[in-house]
Design a protein around this motif. Structure first.
Motif, PDB file in Angstrom:
ATOM      1  N   THR A   1       0.828  -1.204   0.000  1.00 27.38           N
ATOM      2  CA  THR A   1       0.000   0.000   0.000  1.00 27.38           C
ATOM      3  C   THR A   1       0.864   1.257   0.000  1.00 27.38           C
ATOM      4  O   THR A   1       0.569   2.236  -0.706  1.00 27.38           O
ATOM      5  CB  THR A   1      -0.916   0.003   1.236  1.00 27.38           C
TER       6      THR A   1
ATOM      7  N   GLU B   1       2.291   1.789  -3.503  1.00 25.61           N
ATOM      8  CA  GLU B   1       1.300   2.326  -4.435  1.00 25.61           C
ATOM      9  C   GLU B   1       1.066   3.810  -4.193  1.00 25.61           C
ATOM     10  O   GLU B   1       0.924   4.593  -5.140  1.00 25.61           O
ATOM     11  CB  GLU B   1      -0.013   1.563  -4.283  1.00 25.61           C
TER      12      GLU B   1
ATOM     13  N   GLN C   1      -2.808   4.648   8.414  1.00 20.95           N
ATOM     14  CA  GLN C   1      -3.306   3.304   8.670  1.00 20.95           C
ATOM     15  C   GLN C   1      -2.792   2.822  10.027  1.00 20.95           C
ATOM     16  O   GLN C   1      -1.689   3.168  10.445  1.00 20.95           O
ATOM     17  CB  GLN C   1      -2.834   2.361   7.561  1.00 20.95           C
TER      18      GLN C   1
END
Length: 338
Positions: A296, A299, A314
């Protein structure tokens, strides 16, 4: 059952064995396979939770058809004793038929189980037949052209040799029993031990496996040294800035996102693991979840352009991982709201 891959809970086990609470004694048919081992483990946990309940006796039938059967019976005995259960091995002695051997062995098994039950004062025999076994039985009888009675497959409870034969796991999928066993490492080890002869035949004997473990330990130590150097490189400027400003450098881990992205995956993965385990407050992070987090982050960093800076926030294992202003930060996550 809610999920085929979810271990059976104590409450679910209580429901499975509720009908047998008043029995004076129960024989558990335990061959050593994963299904019967799960039956033994679940029954033992259920019985230990009762102030009063039936006596449990694990019984293994040795048909004397395989050389390794005696060893498997001894392994079941060891596991039964570790659960606080009595164990008995019943042997099918005498001449074996040359035709119809599977049916004869099955008949001998139930006869010996019933004998053990009568001699121990047990009124019930529990077997570990699952939903998968029920489906296979139905298909076998279907292709043989059985009538309606035969297609009803296995009964949940019946009488055999003067003793009640029950199948409490008949609605439970096999995968759920395996998940239940995998929850207890004392059962995982013997199953792997049983695979050792086959592995040894392919060159994977204990000596070669130990040599592999030694080599992996050596490589792991070398990688950890590289991670030490990478961590020092990424945090050096932060420490210098914090020192000049008097900030607390223990409050969070912060490093340049672009420099982090240029490193190899294994180094970056271990850097994240270290930081999350240091600042998180919910135990060690799972490797698979950290791998997803790394993907993640990649990306988010790769998707940024000249006018758009990557952002991400997160939580994982009690740590807050943030990506903002070209920097990755790992800090303790706020307490969860109740």
């Amino acid at each position: 059952m809610p999920d085929d891959n979810t271990p059976i809970s104590a409450q679910q086990a209580k429901d499975l064995f509720a009908d047998f609470k008043g029995a004076p004694g129960i024989v558990l048919a335990v061959s050593g396979g994963p299904d019967s081992l799960a039956l033994m483990w679940l029954a033992a946990r259920w019985r230990h939770a009762l102030s009063r309940g039936p006596r449990l006796l694990a019984v293994t039938v040795d048909h004397s058809l395989r050389a390794e059967a005696a060893r498997e019976a001894r392994e079941v005995k060891r596991l039964a004793r570790s659960l606080g259960l009595s164990h008995r091995t019943m042997r099918w002695t005498g001449a074996k038929p040359k035709s119809g051997l599977p049916a004869a062995a099955r008949s001998a098994r139930y006869r010996l189980l019933a004998k053990a039950a009568r001699e121990s004062g047990a009124t019930h025999i529990l077997t570990a037949h699952t939903r998968d076994d029920q489906a296979e039985t139905l298909l076998m009888r279907l292709v043989r052209g059985s009538g309606i009675a035969g297609l009803a497959a296995m009964a949940r409870e019946s009488e055999r040799e003067g003793v009640r034969l029950a199948r409490p796991l008949l609605d439970v999928p096999k995968m759920q029993l395996i998940a239940t066993l995998n929850h207890d490492t004392s059962f995982t080890r013997p199953r792997l031990r049983a695979l050792m002869p086959a592995l040894a035949a392919e060159g994977g004997d204990a000596r070669n496996l130990a040599r592999l473990a030694s080599r992996l330990a050596r490589a792991n130590a070398a990688i950890e040294l590289l991670v030490d150097g990478a961590e020092q490189y990424l945090t050096l400027r932060d420490k210098m800035a914090a020192s000049s400003s008097g900030a607390d450098v223990v409050a969070a881990k912060s490093f340049d996102a672009r420099a982090f992205a240029a490193m190899t995956d294994e180094i970056r993965l271990r850097l994240l693991l270290r930081a999350i385990n240091r600042f998180g407050h919910e135990g060690p992070a799972e490797l698979g979840k950290v791998e997803v987090l790394l993907s993640t982050l990649d990306e988010a960093i790769a998707g940024s352009g000249a006018r758009r800076r990557p952002r991400l926030k997160q939580t994982l294992a009690g740590a807050l991982i943030s990506l903002a202003d070209e920097r990755i930060s790992v800090a303790p996550a706020p307490p969860r709201r109740r």
